[in-house]
Design an enzyme around this catalytic site. Sequence first.
Site, PDB file in Angstrom:
ATOM      1  N   HIS A  44      -4.249  -0.528  -8.278  1.00 51.94           N
ATOM      2  CA  HIS A  44      -3.116   0.062  -8.336  1.00 51.94           C
ATOM      3  C   HIS A  44      -2.752  -0.424  -9.793  1.00 51.94           C
ATOM      4  CE1 HIS A  44      -3.822  -0.171  -3.833  1.00 51.94           C
ATOM      5  NE2 HIS A  44      -2.721   1.063  -4.129  1.00 51.94           N
TER       6      HIS A  44
ATOM      7  N   ALA B 167      -7.465   3.774  -3.917  1.00 51.11           N
ATOM      8  CA  ALA B 167      -7.761   2.320  -4.389  1.00 51.11           C
ATOM      9  C   ALA B 167      -8.172   1.397  -3.789  1.00 51.11           C
ATOM     10  CB  ALA B 167      -5.876   2.388  -4.311  1.00 51.11           C
TER      11      ALA B 167
ATOM     12  N   ASP C 241      -1.665  -3.475  -5.223  1.00 54.18           N
ATOM     13  CA  ASP C 241      -0.475  -4.042  -5.876  1.00 54.18           C
ATOM     14  C   ASP C 241       0.170  -2.525  -5.687  1.00 54.18           C
ATOM     15  OD1 ASP C 241       2.189  -4.546  -7.172  1.00 54.18           O
ATOM     16  OD2 ASP C 241       1.809  -5.153  -8.957  1.00 54.18           O
TER      17      ASP C 241
END
Length: 276
Positions: free
Chosen positions: A41, A140, A160
Amino acid sequence: MNYRHSFHAGNSADVVKHALLIALVRALQIKESALTLIDTHAGCGIYDLHGDAAQRTGESAQGVVRAFAAANPLLADYRTAVRSVNAGEEPLLYPGSPRFLSQLLRAQDALILNEKHPEDALALRDAMRGIPAAVHQRDAYELWLAMVPPKTPRGVVVVDPPYEQTDERDRIATTLAAAHRKWAHGVTVIWYPLKDRAAHARWKEKLRRLGIPKFLNVEHWLYDADQPGIYNGAGLFIVNPPYAFTQDLLPLLEALRTALAPEGHKGTLKAEWLVR
């Protein structure tokens, strides 16, 4: 909880996350063998601390600004990394994780970045221009599983997310379990915000039940008592942290806690083994 990077750039969570990422990667680089650094991310790559989004929250005043005011030499590597994207001493721009990771690359290492949000992905490509990195625009969690194990002997996955989706934590737990089955010795770093202590305890227990060995939890609570309904801090789950990192961790955590403690609070910043 919606935690878009641009609104919170340079806050206390970023300081802790990026200071620990630097220490973690450098501990892994004690060995000469190549590393692949994967950021699932990645965000925009770099942020304007005087831009509308960052100014709306003003959180950098309690984060990077405090870290720059602290005299502790243990934060020197972090400050140097932030200065690298600024023309002067004052931090006007803040590097996201991709720019921190890019500064740590050796000739034998590789950097893989992913950002699904179209506008952020475009900004990320611009921020990484001239830097040797592969930039993807994919889901992701699909990318996380597709990229492990990496082609290099070792690697680090940084997860993240903005925690916009209600199932974000469930997807992290499911993907982590699947990734660990594929790549049991890999290093994984999962960042999360702290808001509700009870909800977080339930998620922590769910991750503990995965039975992944050598599972470290670093937790930063800003206030001496919970502040209902607001951001209370952040933490990291780290799978397979290297020995050199864990041996030097406690002094760094204390330096960060001292630098970032809000007025009138000591706060806590501690590390414990979730599973070992």
